[in-house]
Design an enzyme around this catalytic site. Structure first.
Site, PDB file in Angstrom:
ATOM      1  N   VAL A  70     -52.489  11.247   0.993  1.00 34.57           N
ATOM      2  CA  VAL A  70     -52.842  12.659   0.812  1.00 34.57           C
ATOM      3  C   VAL A  70     -51.950  13.363  -0.202  1.00 34.57           C
ATOM      4  O   VAL A  70     -52.095  14.565  -0.431  1.00 34.57           O
ATOM      5  CB  VAL A  70     -52.804  13.434   2.144  1.00 34.57           C
ATOM      6  CG1 VAL A  70     -53.755  12.807   3.149  1.00 34.57           C
ATOM      7  CG2 VAL A  70     -51.397  13.510   2.714  1.00 34.57           C
ATOM      8  N   LYS A  71     -51.017  12.635  -0.819  1.00 38.22           N
ATOM      9  CA  LYS A  71     -50.123  13.266  -1.780  1.00 38.22           C
ATOM     10  C   LYS A  71     -50.798  13.392  -3.149  1.00 38.22           C
ATOM     11  O   LYS A  71     -51.892  12.903  -3.379  1.00 38.22           O
ATOM     12  CB  LYS A  71     -48.818  12.469  -1.884  1.00 38.22           C
ATOM     13  CG  LYS A  71     -48.004  12.449  -0.593  1.00 38.22           C
ATOM     14  CD  LYS A  71     -47.597  13.840  -0.155  1.00 38.22           C
ATOM     15  CE  LYS A  71     -46.545  13.838   0.948  1.00 38.22           C
ATOM     16  NZ  LYS A  71     -47.012  13.267   2.217  1.00 38.22           N
ATOM     17  N   ASN A  72     -50.096  14.022  -4.098  1.00 37.96           N
ATOM     18  CA  ASN A  72     -50.695  14.314  -5.403  1.00 37.96           C
ATOM     19  C   ASN A  72     -50.968  13.067  -6.220  1.00 37.96           C
ATOM     20  O   ASN A  72     -51.892  13.035  -7.028  1.00 37.96           O
ATOM     21  CB  ASN A  72     -49.797  15.267  -6.194  1.00 37.96           C
ATOM     22  CG  ASN A  72     -49.754  16.642  -5.582  1.00 37.96           C
ATOM     23  OD1 ASN A  72     -49.691  16.804  -4.375  1.00 37.96           O
ATOM     24  ND2 ASN A  72     -49.787  17.670  -6.425  1.00 37.96           N
TER      25      ASN A  72
END
Length: 374
Positions: free
Chosen positions: A184-186
């Site tokens: 879910v990170k960038n």
């Protein structure tokens, strides 16, 4: 309509090509693509050393462990940290039997330099600084405190992939910087992290500790003809923390689009700002000299839990980042020491923020938040 908090976006065909290359070569573990990804990350960030690990949690543990070894810290020495973070940040300190001392947060929800200074004792050895949501907060002031009191600085940059401060990737002043590539990170992959030590000797030790303390990894023990060199030494009681070439291949693709993707996240944040501007809802600011990765868009409301339920009923699924860590039993001795963090934790909500959202989505969310927020 259903708008989730996070929704990772992958360049699927390019990622599959990288994975296929690993599978066809017969090399999916440490080495090969992990080396290529580490070099690409160093070139992108300017960090002189970067080591790919299987998670940011592993990287944070390595950061604390290695600095403890390097400076001969004891089990009862202290690291100042934030109570407003995911528990990995503070668990990494407990892994090494050191004491977490909580300092309060400022208006950016990052560590407040003034409260940090109040919490420094003769046993304080380091500051664990979290760039929550991709913000740098008052990072420069924290760097100055570390220099003033001769403290190590660990930058938990789990939310900061692509963040820039005064035009540069921050963290060169830190002893170690740790990034997250969780789904879910960038920069998403299935999971992964990068630990970036400032000194060459620390990077070399890190590579041994991530491979069970063995002084030669399997890739370096295989020559160009495939002859496996079996003899090695085990210099430390290490861990199996290294990343693998499958995940690194995905990372190589995702890195190419990181700045573009972050630019769209900032556009989403601007639309949120516009949509909420006429309301009395408090939004969490970003310093003017910070080009944030905008991993999160956070607001503060008095009826947070009720608002969450109301938004769920209309197909919007926000999140909370984070519960005050002093609410957990292993950190309960810090209760009452950080009143602003505790108050914010009761009011914080993270609105949906991902690349598949449109301006219409943001407008709809703002309308619903204004309707139900107090």
């Amino acid at each position: 309509m259903s708008i989730q908090l996070f929704m990772p976006t992958f360049q699927v065909e390019e990622c599959l090509n990288e994975i296929r290359e690993c599978l066809e070569s017969g090399w999916t573990g440490i080495g090969y693509k992990t080396i290529e990804f580490e070099k690409a990350w160093s070139a992108y960030t300017g960090h002189p050393y970067a080591h790919f690990v299987h998670s940011a949690t592993a990287g944070l543990h390595l950061a604390v462990k290695q600095l403890k070894m390097k400076y001969n810290w004891t089990d009862e020495d202290e690291i100042i940290s934030t109570p407003l973070t995911f528990i990995s940040t503070n668990h990494a300190i407990l892994y090494e039997k050191m004491k977490v001392v909580f300092a309060d947060v400022d208006e950016y929800l990052c560590l407040d330099p003034a409260d940090i200074e109040r919490k420094i004792t003769p046993r304080t050895k380091a500051i664990m600084y979290v760039g929550i949501g991709g913000s740098v907060g008052k990072y420069e002031e924290v760097v100055a405190l570390c220099q003033k009191y001769d403290l190590a600085l660990i930058l938990d940059a789990a939310h900061m992939a692509g963040t820039r401060f005064k035009g540069e990737i921050p963290g060169k002043e830190a002893d170690v910087v740790v990034y997250s590539f969780h789904a879910v990170k960038n920069l998403p992959m299935a999971d992964g992290g990068m630990v970036c030590f400032r000194d060459k000797e620390d990077d070399e030790l890190c590579r041994k500790l991530t491979w069970l303390g063995i002084n030669k990894d399997t890739f370096s023990r295989t020559d160009t003809k495939g002859s496996y060199k079996w003899k090695y030494d085990v210099e430390h009681v290490g861990f199996k923390y290294h990343g693998n070439s499958i995940m690194a291949g995905i990372g190589l693709v995702q890195l190419k689009y990181l700045d573009r993707d972050n630019a769209y996240r900032r556009q989403l944040a601007n639309w949120y700002d516009e949509g909420l501007a006429a309301s009395k809802i408090h939004t969490v600011d970003i310093p003017s000299n910070c080009e944030s990765s905008r991993h999160l868009y956070m607001i503060l409301v008095n009826n947070r839990d009720e608002l969450l339920l109301a938004l769920n009923q209309v197909g919007i699924y926000p999140g909370v980042h984070y519960q005050d860590n002093t609410a957990y039993r292993m950190y309960s001795d810090g209760r009452g020491t950080c009143p602003n963090a505790h108050r914010c934790s009761e009011q914080l909500m993270s609105l949906p923020m991902h690349l598949q959202m449109t301006k219409a989505d943001v407008t709809y969310i703002c309308e619903q938040v204004i309707t139900y927020a107090k």
